[in-house]
Design a protein around this motif. Structure first.
Motif, PDB file in Angstrom:
ATOM      1  N   ALA A  92       0.866  -6.062  -5.056  1.00 41.46           N
ATOM      2  CA  ALA A  92      -0.013  -4.510  -4.558  1.00 41.46           C
ATOM      3  C   ALA A  92      -1.177  -4.227  -4.986  1.00 41.46           C
ATOM      4  O   ALA A  92      -2.003  -3.684  -4.163  1.00 41.46           O
TER       5      ALA A  92
ATOM      6  N   LEU B 145      -3.314  -6.236  -2.280  1.00 35.73           N
ATOM      7  CA  LEU B 145      -3.361  -5.057  -0.911  1.00 35.73           C
ATOM      8  C   LEU B 145      -3.907  -3.857  -1.386  1.00 35.73           C
ATOM      9  O   LEU B 145      -4.937  -3.450  -0.069  1.00 35.73           O
ATOM     10  N   GLY B 146      -3.942  -3.173  -2.418  1.00 37.87           N
ATOM     11  CA  GLY B 146      -5.061  -2.232  -2.697  1.00 37.87           C
ATOM     12  C   GLY B 146      -6.600  -2.446  -2.624  1.00 37.87           C
ATOM     13  O   GLY B 146      -7.098  -1.963  -2.105  1.00 37.87           O
TER      14      GLY B 146
ATOM     15  N   ASP C 113      -3.552   4.270  -1.831  1.00 28.39           N
ATOM     16  CA  ASP C 113      -2.402   4.354  -2.666  1.00 28.39           C
ATOM     17  C   ASP C 113      -1.437   3.149  -2.452  1.00 28.39           C
ATOM     18  O   ASP C 113      -0.992   3.014  -1.320  1.00 28.39           O
ATOM     19  N   VAL C 114      -0.956   2.435  -3.334  1.00 26.66           N
ATOM     20  CA  VAL C 114       0.073   1.532  -3.172  1.00 26.66           C
ATOM     21  C   VAL C 114       1.169   1.711  -4.313  1.00 26.66           C
ATOM     22  O   VAL C 114       0.810   1.817  -5.571  1.00 26.66           O
TER      23      VAL C 114
ATOM     24  N   ARG D 224       3.215   9.396   1.593  1.00 27.60           N
ATOM     25  CA  ARG D 224       4.228   8.686   1.260  1.00 27.60           C
ATOM     26  C   ARG D 224       5.516   8.985   1.019  1.00 27.60           C
ATOM     27  O   ARG D 224       6.464   8.207   1.148  1.00 27.60           O
TER      28      ARG D 224
ATOM     29  N   SER E 238       0.878   6.340   5.903  1.00 24.82           N
ATOM     30  CA  SER E 238       1.661   5.839   5.024  1.00 24.82           C
ATOM     31  C   SER E 238       2.345   4.831   5.935  1.00 24.82           C
ATOM     32  O   SER E 238       3.000   5.190   6.608  1.00 24.82           O
TER      33      SER E 238
ATOM     34  N   ILE F  32       6.585  -0.677   2.546  1.00 20.49           N
ATOM     35  CA  ILE F  32       6.716  -1.910   2.254  1.00 20.49           C
ATOM     36  C   ILE F  32       8.015  -2.561   2.140  1.00 20.49           C
ATOM     37  O   ILE F  32       8.754  -2.248   1.427  1.00 20.49           O
TER      38      ILE F  32
ATOM     39  N   VAL G   7       2.416   1.836   1.194  1.00 22.19           N
ATOM     40  CA  VAL G   7       1.081   1.837   0.884  1.00 22.19           C
ATOM     41  C   VAL G   7       0.292   2.959   1.888  1.00 22.19           C
ATOM     42  O   VAL G   7       0.845   3.268   3.149  1.00 22.19           O
ATOM     43  N   THR G   8      -0.564   3.708   1.455  1.00 22.95           N
ATOM     44  CA  THR G   8      -1.046   4.942   2.055  1.00 22.95           C
ATOM     45  C   THR G   8      -2.404   4.939   1.765  1.00 22.95           C
ATOM     46  O   THR G   8      -3.284   4.604   0.810  1.00 22.95           O
TER      47      THR G   8
ATOM     48  N   VAL H  86      -4.411   0.656   7.279  1.00 22.00           N
ATOM     49  CA  VAL H  86      -3.100  -0.103   6.515  1.00 22.00           C
ATOM     50  C   VAL H  86      -2.612  -1.178   7.364  1.00 22.00           C
ATOM     51  O   VAL H  86      -2.360  -2.136   6.653  1.00 22.00           O
TER      52      VAL H  86
END
Length: 165
Positions: free
Chosen positions: A27, A30-31, A48-49, A76, A117, A120, A131-132, A145
């Motif tokens: 996470a 990814l972020g 945001d994750v 999300r 969003s 995942i 993830v957003t 994304v």
């Protein structure tokens, strides 16, 4: 029709962009990918994750606003409720000529069927988070994304990208 093409491609994205495993370290990676891409492009977005119901990564970059945090939360909520990208949900609702409120009784205050969003998915498990991104036009939020997911999963983005309008 553009909506049908986009919905078909997003279904391909949702199938292809699936993890073997996903944890807090993933996470964070990814972020950070999203944050680095946004900073390199000078984009004022919120990122945001969320893993399960726990925030795992959040960044509000210069140029983002408190409204972006609310858009993140609402988009999300759609991905986590429906296990579909918020963009696919919005396109499908537009195609049907309805809204989340009319179709499912979901409040606009808590749900936004706008792009940005993405659920995942973990193979054999299902949706474990979302993830957003918020701050760009919805199609660009979605594309950003997808780009980060494709990079992290070593997928060919050219095969997954939404066609330009």
């Amino acid at each position: 029709m553009t909506i049908d093409r986009d919905l078909a491609r997003i279904a391909e994205q949702e199938d292809a962009l699936c993890f073997d495993s996903f944890d807090l370290r993933t996470a964070w990676r990814l972020g950070r990918l999203l944050q680095e891409a946004a900073e390199a492009r000078g984009l004022g977005v919120a990122i945001d994750v969320t893993l399960h119901s726990m925030p795992a990564f959040y960044a509000a970059l210069s140029g983002s606003t408190p409204d972006n945090a609310q858009w993140v939360r609402r988009k999300r909520n759609v991905a986590l409720r429906l296990f579909r990208s918020s963009y696919a949900t919005g396109l499908n609702l537009a195609k049907l000529g309805t809204t989340l409120q009319a179709k499912l009784g979901l409040s606009d205050a808590d749900y936004a069927a706008h792009g940005g969003s993405f659920p995942i998915f973990v193979k054999g498990t299902g949706c474990v988070g979302a993830v957003t991104v918020s701050g760009l036009p919805q199609r660009e939020d979605h594309n950003m994304v997808v780009e980060a997911l494709a990079k992290l999963l070593d997928k060919d983005l050219s095969l997954l990208r939404l066609e330009d309008h």
